[in-house]
Write a protein that holds these residues in place. Sequence first.
Motif, PDB file in Angstrom:
ATOM      1  N   ASN A 146      -4.080  -4.563   3.992  1.00 31.81           N
ATOM      2  CA  ASN A 146      -3.098  -5.099   3.046  1.00 31.81           C
ATOM      3  C   ASN A 146      -3.263  -4.612   1.604  1.00 31.81           C
ATOM      4  N   HIS A 147      -4.139  -3.607   1.378  1.00 37.30           N
ATOM      5  CA  HIS A 147      -4.259  -3.059   0.033  1.00 37.30           C
ATOM      6  C   HIS A 147      -4.715  -1.605   0.104  1.00 37.30           C
ATOM      7  N   ASN A 148      -4.470  -0.872  -0.957  1.00 36.31           N
ATOM      8  CA  ASN A 148      -4.873   0.531  -1.033  1.00 36.31           C
ATOM      9  C   ASN A 148      -6.390   0.635  -1.118  1.00 36.31           C
ATOM     10  N   GLY A 181       6.269   6.399   3.644  1.00 32.89           N
ATOM     11  CA  GLY A 181       5.114   6.680   2.797  1.00 32.89           C
ATOM     12  C   GLY A 181       3.869   5.886   3.114  1.00 32.89           C
ATOM     13  N   THR A 182       3.979   4.810   3.889  1.00 33.66           N
ATOM     14  CA  THR A 182       2.787   4.060   4.282  1.00 33.66           C
ATOM     15  C   THR A 182       1.887   4.982   5.108  1.00 33.66           C
ATOM     16  N   LYS A 234       5.909  -6.833   3.305  1.00 33.39           N
ATOM     17  CA  LYS A 234       5.411  -5.517   2.929  1.00 33.39           C
ATOM     18  C   LYS A 234       4.811  -4.819   4.132  1.00 33.39           C
ATOM     19  N   ASP A 235       5.021  -3.517   4.199  1.00 30.91           N
ATOM     20  CA  ASP A 235       4.488  -2.717   5.293  1.00 30.91           C
ATOM     21  C   ASP A 235       2.979  -2.562   5.154  1.00 30.91           C
ATOM     22  N   MET A 236       2.290  -2.499   6.299  1.00 34.97           N
ATOM     23  CA  MET A 236       0.842  -2.307   6.318  1.00 34.97           C
ATOM     24  C   MET A 236       0.449  -1.522   7.568  1.00 34.97           C
ATOM     25  N   PRO A 237      -0.547  -0.647   7.462  1.00 34.73           N
ATOM     26  CA  PRO A 237      -1.126  -0.078   8.681  1.00 34.73           C
ATOM     27  C   PRO A 237      -1.910  -1.144   9.437  1.00 34.73           C
ATOM     28  N   ASP A 238      -2.193  -0.865  10.712  1.00 36.60           N
ATOM     29  CA  ASP A 238      -2.998  -1.808  11.483  1.00 36.60           C
ATOM     30  C   ASP A 238      -3.850  -1.089  12.516  1.00 36.60           C
ATOM     31  N   VAL A 239      -4.807  -1.836  13.055  1.00 38.46           N
ATOM     32  CA  VAL A 239      -5.598  -1.397  14.200  1.00 38.46           C
ATOM     33  C   VAL A 239      -5.581  -2.530  15.210  1.00 38.46           C
TER      34      VAL A 239
END
Length: 318
Positions: free
Chosen positions: A225-227, A306-307, A192-197
């Motif tokens: 890993n979650h909204n 959409g992420t 699953k796609d996720m944003p990161d820093v």
Amino acid sequence: MNFKSVYVSGLLAVWPVMQGMAQSELIKFGDFDQWIVRNIKESGIIGGDTKQLYEIGPDAVWNENKAYTNQGGSPWATSNVMAKVCGITKTNTSVYREKRGDGYCARLETHVEKVKVMGIVNIEVLAAGSVFLGSVPEPITNTSNPMSKLAVGIPFTKRPQAISFDYKVKLSDEPDRIRQTGFSRVTKVQGKDMPDVVCLLQKRWEDKKGNVYAQRIGTMIHRFNHNTDWVNGAKFPIKYGDTTKQPGFQSYMGLISGDKTQYTRNSKGKMVPIKEVGWADAGETPTHIVLQFDSSYGGAYVGSVGTTLWLDNVHVIY
């Protein structure tokens, strides 16, 4: 409460002066309340529309198709770019200025960028939103080796405890990601796609041939890993020394290599890879900081449409 403001390695430091209280540096323009809006007219052969690109810097509006360089001492760059490929002027916007309260925040969004000219070019590319300390040498002239188009990191010689910022996350509903380069078929990428820093403290040096090397001193990499709704003042500690030997280590926290190799501009003005060759002693003093926020963690052309990551008020904590 008294406040003190100083410039440190391109960062605007603002912190409350109170004994026993952590010092908090607001990275210059890191409140995202000031933006340069670039109105770029694309080539007539692809419609001739005027598109807006947003850059983090002193408030201004540009109404000309000129290459962007960091303005007003801003240390920030984005994945918003003007490209000139095959004589065609095209833009990509994946970072947006968005209203938040009395000011603004940054919205980083993964999407598919399209350009189609019958008989000349037909490209659909997955583009993630990225905000980072560094610069992008415009115009972009091709889509090969996208990491080589980003000069990542700025000079920095301090040893912070953590990075702090406000954020909000919206994940895609897709169970897996895609890889879409524009020049080959779309393929599925598991996970699953996720944003990161990503925050790295490096000790860099350059040899006589202009090659740039680095040892890693400090590491902070986090994947969302979650909204979430807005989370304010979240703090993410930096680990010093060899991260592989510390609790909580994940494979993506190791030294950078392969297709994720980062680039910088050397003393000769040439874009070259940063070769991370090992771990520095935990007590070493860095020469550079890498700080990057991405709407998708998988690197160039990989993610899910959409992420989205919203970002505001980025501080360095001591």
